[in-house]
Design an enzyme around this catalytic site. Structure first.
Site, PDB file in Angstrom:
ATOM      1  N   ASN A   9       0.868  -1.176   0.000  1.00 44.31           N
ATOM      2  CA  ASN A   9       0.000   0.000   0.000  1.00 44.31           C
ATOM      3  C   ASN A   9       0.906   1.228   0.000  1.00 44.31           C
ATOM      4  OD1 ASN A   9      -1.781   2.080   0.531  1.00 44.31           O
ATOM      5  ND2 ASN A   9      -2.328   1.380   2.594  1.00 44.31           N
ATOM      6  N   LYS A  11       0.050   4.260  -0.167  1.00 46.07           N
ATOM      7  CA  LYS A  11      -0.585   5.422   0.473  1.00 46.07           C
ATOM      8  C   LYS A  11      -0.376   6.667  -0.409  1.00 46.07           C
ATOM      9  CE  LYS A  11       0.033   3.077   4.852  1.00 46.07           C
ATOM     10  NZ  LYS A  11       0.180   3.154   6.288  1.00 46.07           N
ATOM     11  N   HIS A  93      -9.261   1.172   5.345  1.00 46.10           N
ATOM     12  CA  HIS A  93      -7.955   1.335   5.998  1.00 46.10           C
ATOM     13  C   HIS A  93      -8.126   2.283   7.191  1.00 46.10           C
ATOM     14  CE1 HIS A  93      -3.808   2.448   6.738  1.00 46.10           C
ATOM     15  NE2 HIS A  93      -3.471   1.362   6.069  1.00 46.10           N
ATOM     16  N   GLU A  95      -6.462   4.654   8.138  1.00 48.52           N
ATOM     17  CA  GLU A  95      -6.251   6.073   7.802  1.00 48.52           C
ATOM     18  C   GLU A  95      -7.492   6.674   7.147  1.00 48.52           C
ATOM     19  OE1 GLU A  95      -2.555   5.368   5.777  1.00 48.52           O
ATOM     20  OE2 GLU A  95      -1.668   4.827   7.706  1.00 48.52           O
ATOM     21  N   GLU A 163      -4.770  -4.852  10.781  1.00 50.21           N
ATOM     22  CA  GLU A 163      -3.746  -3.834  10.936  1.00 50.21           C
ATOM     23  C   GLU A 163      -3.977  -3.081  12.244  1.00 50.21           C
ATOM     24  OE1 GLU A 163      -1.981  -2.724   6.804  1.00 50.21           O
ATOM     25  OE2 GLU A 163      -3.607  -1.352   7.267  1.00 50.21           O
ATOM     26  N   GLY A 169       3.266   2.127  10.727  1.00 47.45           N
ATOM     27  CA  GLY A 169       4.281   3.172  10.568  1.00 47.45           C
ATOM     28  C   GLY A 169       5.034   3.509  11.837  1.00 47.45           C
ATOM     29  N   SER A 209       4.080  -2.259  10.154  1.00 46.37           N
ATOM     30  CA  SER A 209       5.530  -2.341  10.361  1.00 46.37           C
ATOM     31  C   SER A 209       6.141  -3.674   9.936  1.00 46.37           C
ATOM     32  CB  SER A 209       5.874  -2.019  11.828  1.00 46.37           C
ATOM     33  OG  SER A 209       5.505  -0.680  12.131  1.00 46.37           O
TER      34      SER A 209
HETATM   35  P1  13P Z   1       3.488   0.274   7.492  1.00 47.17           P
HETATM   36  O1  13P Z   1       3.951  -1.024   6.848  1.00 47.17           O
HETATM   37  O2  13P Z   1       4.206   1.466   6.954  1.00 47.17           O
HETATM   38  O3  13P Z   1       3.493   0.170   8.972  1.00 47.17           O
HETATM   39  O4  13P Z   1       1.953   0.485   7.030  1.00 47.17           O
HETATM   40  C1  13P Z   1       1.071  -0.552   7.151  1.00 47.17           C
HETATM   41  C2  13P Z   1      -0.187  -0.184   6.459  1.00 47.17           C
HETATM   42  O5  13P Z   1      -0.920   0.672   6.896  1.00 47.17           O
HETATM   43  C3  13P Z   1      -0.490  -0.878   5.191  1.00 47.17           C
HETATM   44  O6  13P Z   1      -1.786  -0.614   4.777  1.00 47.17           O
END
Ligand code: 13P
Length: 249
Positions: A9, A11, A93, A95, A163, A169, A209
């Site tokens: 992803n 983003k 997601h 976010e 997640e 992150g 992560s």
């Molecule tokens: P990270 O791998 O950067 O922690 O992000 C995970 C994520 O949100 C994938 O959708």
């Protein structure tokens, strides 16, 4: 048998230059032992699809609208993603849930639209640190699955990504026991909603992560069928070892 899935992803990252990473990734895995999916920003989707057209890498969207068309400025429908070359789309997601206040019902409507458009819906769930510390993780996952997963999902059209918000992150990863507990729980819960046979075929991803250094350990967990990777999916040099770890799992 569930075919494993390594999903990236991107983003809100990536301009034209990032297409080279996609080409490099595709070249590194000409005949992968797992599915590989990259979800770039929608501005790159069409060109990304062209870049990987002759390869085993697929591309997907990061969100879609629940309607097929209409007066929704700035939004993108599942049909449009499909038309641009997407095979899949991430919905719900954390976010999106946080930045755009998306509810379970909205996520479910988006997942339904995705499936109706012929896409695989990757439905995301996961608890905040506060919820984890309050011992509410499994209740929250139960509610998110019940509210976000379409009843009509088939094993081939649904992927669920766990997640934990606090692991995204941050470099923090749940323990292997915590990952196992949630993934086992999700499989059981999905069986309640979709029936045993469908639930047994749905791929469950872990996200938060994931890196080359922790991937093998996570992929060894029962009911983990792959990963949804953010930061470590942006560069082929970082994502490729994660794909390789999944192929060996
Ligand atoms: P990270 O791998 O950067 O922690 O992000 C995970 C994520 O949100 C994938 O959708």
């Amino acid at each position: 048998m569930r075919r494993k899935l390594a999903a990236g992803n991107w983003k809100m990252n990536g301009t034209s230059a990032a297409l080279e990473e996609l080409a490099t990734l595709a070249q590194a895995h000409p005949a992968p032992g797992c599915d590989i999916l990259i979800c770039p920003p929608s501005t790159l989707l069409h060109r990304a699809a062209d870049t990987v057209a002759a390869s085993a890498v697929a591309v997907g969207g990061q969100d879609c609208h629940a309607k097929t068309s209409g007066a929704h400025t700035g939004d993108i429908s599942a049909d449009m993603l499909r038309d641009a070359g997407a095979t899949s789309v991430i919905v719900g997601h954390s976010e999106r849930r946080t930045d755009h206040g998306e509810s379970d019902a909205q996520v479910q409507a988006k997942a339904e639209a995705a499936i109706a458009a012929g896409l695989i819906a990757i439905v995301c769930v996961g608890e905040s640190l506060e919820q984890r510390e309050a011992g509410e993780t499994l209740d929250l996952i139960r509610a998110q699955l019940a509210g976000s997963v379409p009843q009509s999902s088939k094993a081939e059209t649904l992927v669920v990504a766990y997640e934990p918000v606090w692991a995204i992150g941050t470099g923090k990863v749940p323990t292997i026991e915590q990952i196992a507990e949630v993934h086992d729980f999700m499989r059981t819960e999905l069986a309640q909603h979709l029936g045993e046979d469908t639930a047994a075929g749905v791929r469950l991803l872990y996200g938060g992560s994931v890196k080359a250094s922790n991937a093998a350990e996570i992929f060894a967990v029962t009911n983990v069928d792959g990963a949804l990777v953010g930061g470590a999916s942006l560069k082929a040099a970082d994502f490729s070892p994660i794909v390789s770890a999944l192929e060996k799992a």
